[in-house]
Design a protein around this motif. Structure first.
Motif, PDB file in Angstrom:
ATOM      1  N   LEU A  49       0.828  -1.207   0.000  1.00  0.00           N
ATOM      2  CA  LEU A  49       0.000   0.000   0.000  1.00  0.00           C
ATOM      3  C   LEU A  49       0.862   1.256   0.000  1.00  0.00           C
ATOM      4  CD1 LEU A  49      -2.746   1.377   0.178  1.00  0.00           C
ATOM      5  CD2 LEU A  49      -2.634   1.126   2.667  1.00  0.00           C
ATOM      6  N   THR A 177      -9.615  -1.470  -9.394  1.00  0.00           N
ATOM      7  CA  THR A 177     -10.522  -0.811  -8.455  1.00  0.00           C
ATOM      8  C   THR A 177     -11.487  -1.807  -7.822  1.00  0.00           C
ATOM      9  OG1 THR A 177     -10.410   1.208  -9.788  1.00  0.00           O
ATOM     10  CG2 THR A 177     -12.210   1.031  -8.194  1.00  0.00           C
ATOM     11  N   SER A 180      -9.694  -4.278  -5.444  1.00  0.00           N
ATOM     12  CA  SER A 180      -9.234  -3.576  -4.243  1.00  0.00           C
ATOM     13  C   SER A 180     -10.385  -3.303  -3.290  1.00  0.00           C
ATOM     14  CB  SER A 180      -8.553  -2.256  -4.624  1.00  0.00           C
ATOM     15  OG  SER A 180      -7.406  -2.481  -5.412  1.00  0.00           O
ATOM     16  N   LEU A 181     -11.542  -2.915  -3.845  1.00  0.00           N
ATOM     17  CA  LEU A 181     -12.699  -2.614  -3.003  1.00  0.00           C
ATOM     18  C   LEU A 181     -13.322  -3.876  -2.425  1.00  0.00           C
ATOM     19  CD1 LEU A 181     -14.438   0.184  -5.120  1.00  0.00           C
ATOM     20  CD2 LEU A 181     -13.138   0.463  -3.003  1.00  0.00           C
ATOM     21  N   VAL A 182     -13.513  -4.884  -3.266  1.00  0.00           N
ATOM     22  CA  VAL A 182     -14.159  -6.117  -2.806  1.00  0.00           C
ATOM     23  C   VAL A 182     -13.252  -6.880  -1.842  1.00  0.00           C
ATOM     24  CG1 VAL A 182     -15.083  -8.353  -3.521  1.00  0.00           C
ATOM     25  CG2 VAL A 182     -15.573  -6.313  -4.875  1.00  0.00           C
ATOM     26  N   GLY A 183     -11.972  -6.951  -2.187  1.00  0.00           N
ATOM     27  CA  GLY A 183     -11.040  -7.701  -1.351  1.00  0.00           C
ATOM     28  C   GLY A 183     -10.433  -6.894  -0.230  1.00  0.00           C
ATOM     29  N   SER A 184     -10.746  -5.588  -0.171  1.00  0.00           N
ATOM     30  CA  SER A 184     -10.192  -4.695   0.860  1.00  0.00           C
ATOM     31  C   SER A 184      -8.671  -4.777   0.908  1.00  0.00           C
ATOM     32  CB  SER A 184     -10.778  -5.031   2.241  1.00  0.00           C
ATOM     33  OG  SER A 184     -12.171  -4.849   2.240  1.00  0.00           O
ATOM     34  N   SER A 185      -8.070  -4.889  -0.267  1.00  0.00           N
ATOM     35  CA  SER A 185      -6.613  -5.009  -0.331  1.00  0.00           C
ATOM     36  C   SER A 185      -6.108  -4.349  -1.602  1.00  0.00           C
ATOM     37  CB  SER A 185      -6.191  -6.481  -0.298  1.00  0.00           C
ATOM     38  OG  SER A 185      -4.804  -6.607  -0.537  1.00  0.00           O
ATOM     39  N   ALA A 186      -5.356  -3.263  -1.432  1.00  0.00           N
ATOM     40  CA  ALA A 186      -4.768  -2.598  -2.588  1.00  0.00           C
ATOM     41  C   ALA A 186      -3.717  -3.484  -3.250  1.00  0.00           C
ATOM     42  CB  ALA A 186      -4.144  -1.269  -2.168  1.00  0.00           C
TER      43      ALA A 186
END
Length: 208
Positions: A49, A177, A180-186
């Motif tokens: 991140l 995007t 990153s949003l669904v998995g909460s991981s950039a």
């Protein structure tokens, strides 16, 4: 300023908790076990991140917002590392540049390093005048105002999608995007985006 005023309105008794004067500073003794735990539980998970948001995104956004005034990834990485290496001995929280902060400052009128210098000077003054009492005030700071600031910063960051020159680039951006949003991981979004980018490049026939 509005948030501070609302903080006092929400809890007027916070005035009684204010103590003027700087807080005492002391050197933090970091044991070998603490270094190990911090590296495993803090550095490794945070590294993807930090590299993406604090280095790559900052360099790209700065070149978009300020053409001709580009910064290298090396210089940005070094400054992030130095501020954390110095601050950790005084109990400071991890710090970084952050593309969101840059976008937010630009959105609200910041166009030079002077605004950052003024912001830093204001924070130092508040720290010297209020010390740890400032934390008590910030606990009452309305979350809604922070949400508005994040909204405008997010809009400014989203505007960088104008640089997408093809459907393939737009597709890769959407994949990054979404993951990153669904998995909460950039980091996961970055890896998936890179894989999709490579697959699309391999799929596209080479031009003669």
């Amino acid at each position: 300023l509005l948030g501070v005023v609302l903080a006092f309105i929400r809890r007027p008794k916070v005035v009684n908790d204010i103590k003027f004067g700087p807080s005492e500073m002391e050197i933090v003794k970091i044991t070998g076990h603490s270094w190990k735990e911090g590296f495993i539980k803090g550095t490794i998970p945070q590294l993807p991140l930090s590299v993406l948001n604090s280095v790559i995104a900052v360099c790209k956004l700065s070149s978009d917002l300020f053409p001709g005034r580009e910064f290298s990834a090396t210089s940005v990485s070094v400054t992030v590392g130095l501020m954390n290496l110095v601050g950790c001995w005084f109990g400071a929280l991890p710090c970084c540049h952050g593309a969101g902060g840059l976008a937010g400052q630009y959105k609200f009128g910041g166009r030079s390093g002077g605004c950052v210098a003024l912001l830093g000077a204001a924070k130092m003054m508040l720290g010297l005048v209020l010390g740890t009492s400032l934390v008590t005030i910030l606990h009452q700071f309305p979350v809604g105002i922070l949400g508005v600031l994040l909204l405008f910063a997010g809009i400014e960051l989203a505007m960088t999608c104008r640089d997408m020159n093809s459907k393939q680039e737009s597709f890769v951006m959407l994949i990054c995007t979404a993951v990153s949003l669904v998995g909460s991981s950039a980091a996961l979004g970055f890896v998936c985006g890179m894989l999709v980018h490579v697959l699309l490049k391999l799929r596209t026939p080479c031009m003669p």
